[in-house]
Design an enzyme around this catalytic site. Sequence first.
Site, short mmCIF file in Angstrom:
data_model
loop_
_atom_site.label_atom_id
_atom_site.label_comp_id
_atom_site.label_asym_id
_atom_site.label_seq_id
_atom_site.Cartn_x
_atom_site.Cartn_y
_atom_site.Cartn_z
N GLY A 10 18.56 -0.52 6.53
CA GLY A 10 17.97 -1.80 6.55
C GLY A 10 18.72 -2.84 7.06
O GLY A 10 19.97 -2.44 7.63
N LYS A 32 15.17 7.20 5.70
CA LYS A 32 13.87 7.92 5.72
C LYS A 32 13.05 8.03 7.23
O LYS A 32 12.51 9.26 7.50
CB LYS A 32 12.87 6.95 5.00
CG LYS A 32 11.42 7.61 4.64
CD LYS A 32 11.10 7.33 3.30
CE LYS A 32 10.44 5.71 3.17
NZ LYS A 32 9.60 5.27 2.20
N GLU A 162 3.89 -16.70 5.76
CA GLU A 162 4.09 -16.54 6.99
C GLU A 162 2.83 -15.65 7.78
O GLU A 162 2.56 -16.05 8.78
CB GLU A 162 5.55 -15.77 7.21
CG GLU A 162 6.47 -16.86 7.12
CD GLU A 162 8.03 -16.18 7.55
OE1 GLU A 162 8.25 -15.08 7.34
OE2 GLU A 162 8.52 -17.16 8.21
N ASP A 290 18.88 -5.96 -1.36
CA ASP A 290 18.03 -6.21 -2.21
C ASP A 290 18.15 -5.09 -3.29
O ASP A 290 17.65 -5.50 -4.53
CB ASP A 290 16.44 -5.63 -1.92
CG ASP A 290 16.01 -6.72 -0.59
OD1 ASP A 290 16.68 -7.70 -0.20
OD2 ASP A 290 14.63 -6.62 -0.23
P1 NAD Z 1 8.33 -14.48 -3.80
O1 NAD Z 1 8.60 -13.74 -5.15
O2 NAD Z 1 9.34 -15.10 -3.08
O3 NAD Z 1 6.98 -15.07 -3.69
C1 NAD Z 1 5.65 -14.39 -4.42
C2 NAD Z 1 4.89 -15.66 -4.92
O4 NAD Z 1 3.78 -14.87 -5.52
C3 NAD Z 1 5.56 -16.34 -5.89
O5 NAD Z 1 5.37 -17.85 -5.17
C4 NAD Z 1 4.66 -16.27 -7.03
O6 NAD Z 1 4.38 -17.40 -7.98
C5 NAD Z 1 3.52 -15.62 -6.53
N1 NAD Z 1 2.79 -14.62 -7.62
C6 NAD Z 1 3.21 -13.80 -8.41
N2 NAD Z 1 2.30 -13.28 -9.28
C7 NAD Z 1 1.23 -13.99 -8.88
C8 NAD Z 1 -0.18 -13.56 -9.39
N3 NAD Z 1 -0.44 -12.83 -10.51
N4 NAD Z 1 -1.31 -14.40 -8.82
C9 NAD Z 1 -0.76 -15.37 -7.78
N5 NAD Z 1 0.42 -15.45 -7.41
C10 NAD Z 1 1.37 -14.93 -7.86
O7 NAD Z 1 7.95 -13.06 -2.77
P2 NAD Z 1 8.06 -12.87 -1.08
O8 NAD Z 1 7.68 -14.04 -0.37
O9 NAD Z 1 7.68 -11.50 -0.87
O10 NAD Z 1 9.70 -12.98 -0.75
C11 NAD Z 1 10.45 -12.06 -1.46
C12 NAD Z 1 11.78 -12.35 -0.94
O11 NAD Z 1 12.08 -12.08 0.48
C13 NAD Z 1 12.38 -13.86 -1.18
O12 NAD Z 1 13.58 -13.91 -1.66
C14 NAD Z 1 12.32 -14.39 0.05
O13 NAD Z 1 12.97 -15.48 -0.04
C15 NAD Z 1 12.45 -13.37 1.13
N6 NAD Z 1 11.76 -13.48 2.28
C16 NAD Z 1 12.40 -14.59 3.08
C17 NAD Z 1 11.71 -14.70 4.36
C18 NAD Z 1 12.42 -15.72 5.24
O14 NAD Z 1 13.47 -15.96 5.17
N7 NAD Z 1 11.42 -16.21 6.36
C19 NAD Z 1 10.45 -14.17 4.61
C20 NAD Z 1 9.91 -13.37 3.78
C21 NAD Z 1 10.73 -13.06 2.52
#
Ligand code: NAD
Length: 394
Positions: A10, A32, A162, A290
């Site tokens: 990754g 993988k 996104e 991660d």
């Molecule tokens: P995240 O943890 O950032 O967001 C998940 C969201 O789901 C949270 O706001 C949470 O409150 C919500 N949630 C959790 N349980 C829930 C429930 N039962 N019902 C409804 N909502 C619920 O997860 P992500 O968006 O997958 O991101 C993971 C990581 O990857 C983060 O650190 C993020 O910054 C990073 N990421 C970065 C980018 C970027 O820089 N553009 C893009 C994608 C992901």
Amino acid sequence: MARVVIAGAGYGGVMAGKRLERAERAFTMVNKHSYHQFITWLHEAAGGRHTVDDYKIEIREIFRRPSSIVVKDEIIGMDREAREVKGRQNSYPYDYAIIALGSAPEFFGIPGLAEHSLQLRSVETARQIRSHIERQFATYKADGDQSRLRIVIGGAGLTGIEFAGELIEWLPNLCKHSGIDPELSEVQNLEAAPVILPALSENLQSKARSVLENKGVRIRTGTKIVKVEKHRVHLESGEVIASRTIVWTGGVRANPLLSLAGFTCDGRGRAKVNEFLQSIDDERVFVIGDCAAFVSARKPLPPTAQLAAQMGEMAGVNVLAAIHDQPLQTFHPRILGTLASLGRDVGVGVVAGMPTSGTVAAIAKELTKVKYLIQLGGLRMVSRNKRPLAREQH
Ligand code: NAD
């Protein structure tokens, strides 16, 4: 000669390999798949932009030195006593290992969620989501089941937002192709917290929300998913939403192999590391991306691609230092910015500490793609991967 094994190709693993190649140091990279995936752009692939295969590249195209060994094998464990990374087909002995195995979805024990939701975590799951949605829209004509046209996204973090931005631009085209009134399709983004995009300021959160709502996404904050059944999402309020497409973007945890291999892990399964990115349990093992619980300003770093890439570079530097009996260097994370696309032409985020939104943010986000491709292999890589950079839809 010291044997170096990089587990995972990754963002972190690949940058570690690039650093070792620059020092002409041989390594074995085990992954993988035979390809590296542009995971941070997958919402585009799942949401109908370009072809899904544009979002991956053969690892052999990244590492061209004969001394860089790339092996396709699924890692299933580690024997730290014997200093071996264990694959399904083979074992890979090491003097130094860099563990960069990424993350897995976090389901928080919500009943039925893992079984009945789709997750956006690889090129193959992006393909699965996209063809699933296409199938639902194609079948709607036959049975008129409205739940086929309702897409529910669980979680409004960066991934969920996104993806919602991509979908809302794609669905009108899909409706047109399937002869469906676009007004009938619906994207609901459910978020348990009172706000979306917790990583951004209040001002940027509300800008993002109004952009997406104006485009037609139904964003529902303070809306917690508590149970999922086949084609049904149960909310804490008691409401049940009928949907045949439930995409879970509610968070991630580290690859479970870390805890299985006996590393001391935090609550999200990330192995605890010291300032040099060595596991606190084993100085021969560097853990990055991660998979790593690296504490900075009293908080573990978030699992982002930019930090994984920086850790990969530093793990490479420190493996070389360890091999040459030199002092190791402390990892200093640099959060250069956070950008979320809200479809093709609009974005929101922070660059070098400055809030940005609109087209400027969308362009900044596109530039991060070019920057990453240059890091991977210079202009050759940019020219090889032009498709995900193109503005027009496939
Ligand atoms: P995240 O943890 O950032 O967001 C998940 C969201 O789901 C949270 O706001 C949470 O409150 C919500 N949630 C959790 N349980 C829930 C429930 N039962 N019902 C409804 N909502 C619920 O997860 P992500 O968006 O997958 O991101 C993971 C990581 O990857 C983060 O650190 C993020 O910054 C990073 N990421 C970065 C980018 C970027 O820089 N553009 C893009 C994608 C992901």
